[in-house]
Write an enzyme that holds these catalytic residues in place. Sequence first.
Site: not given
Ligand SMILES: *Cc1c(COP(=O)(O)O)cnc(C)c1O
Length: 405
Positions: A134, A219, A248
């Site tokens: 994700f 990520d 985040k």
């Molecule tokens: C939440 C998340 C995203 C996307 O972040 P947004 O601020 O919602 O665009 C990307 N990668 C990971 C691992 C995430 O948990």
Amino acid sequence: MALEDKYGAHNYHPLGVVIDRAEGIWVWDVEGNKYLDFLSAYSAVSAGHLNKDLKKVLIEQLEELDVPSRAFYTDKLGAFAENLCTLTSMDKMLPMNTGAEAVETAIKAARKWGYTVKGIEKDKAKILVSSGNFHGRTTTIVGFSSEEEYKSGFGPFDGGFEIVEFGNIDALEKAITPEVCAFITEPIQGEAGIIIPPEGWLKQVQALCRKNNVLFIIDEIQSGIGRTGKNFAFQHEIDKPDGLILGKALGGGIYPVSAFLAKDEVMNVFNPGSHGSTFGGNPIAAAIGLEALRILVKEDLAGKSAELGAYLKQALEDIGSGLVKEVRGAGLWIGMDIDPAKASAREVCERLKKRGLLCKETHETVVRFAPPLTITKEDVDWALIQVTQVLEEMEHEQHSSQAAE
Ligand SMILES: *Cc1c(COP(=O)(O)O)cnc(C)c1O
């Protein structure tokens, strides 16, 4: 709720609670009921709701300067960039707002590095990603998801990505060709249900990527900023990746702040005009980002996460519920796998809500626990009682209904 339902797109399925106030680890609904927030906005609110230091910095910044754009220098971005690079051991940062934008930035950097540094033929660069990944919701990003729900109906997708099995070093090795510029992965998969790769995998990936001149980009939008018991999850195994994506909790839960970080060789592919963002790195974002990092270090959020996370995970295992297949976790980031033959994760969340504990299922089978890292052991214990009682009552009802049949 009715207004959101009538005028808002139905792209979420929220629990039936309307929150209008928050403080620290607690939130209140419009009827005055108090809840322990065991989700922290998917790990964005790691420093606690309306953290007083973050709030102070925000208010002070609003007395000084808002958003002049990157057409000019400001007095805040430099210090944020320096701190972030120092803490992550990266050379340079590029600030964006949402996580998905920072992931897009990483993709652009990786491809351009592939053409200009690695010498890949024009428009042939390929990026490897993990199954179950994700990385956000843009069309490019959902195009390389392995989750039909995320991508169905949103094609055509441009390609240039290949999915390899998460945690499988042999699969990664087989997929590497001269056209591969990067491997992008979460170190632990959050949305997939707190999926932890085999021990040593990150180290093996780093070695494999170095050997093949492939960028290793991690990520840490959800796993970073103390969540797994280290400041960044990669620090459990390696010194540093070639690229790092944060979001985040970088914005302290009060402002969207994200960043792509990389070594010079990668970040230097960007020149004026090649990438940008109107709000990215604005003084409000920079002031908050800097303070979020200061809190991370000053309050040892990673240390707290490691200690209380291990305690919570063990205690959840010790419940020994027949409804639970597995408890996985790193720090205060725990996935409790519900046996779908016996109960749904959603039902567990609904019942926990009634007892004042807010968490959210991910997919149909996993209850994710990710409280603010500022939580105390006493409050973890209170949450444990709620989880224990919900599991017990559900198991009991199941046995009674089986007996009735
Ligand atoms: C939440 C998340 C995203 C996307 O972040 P947004 O601020 O919602 O665009 C990307 N990668 C990971 C691992 C995430 O948990």
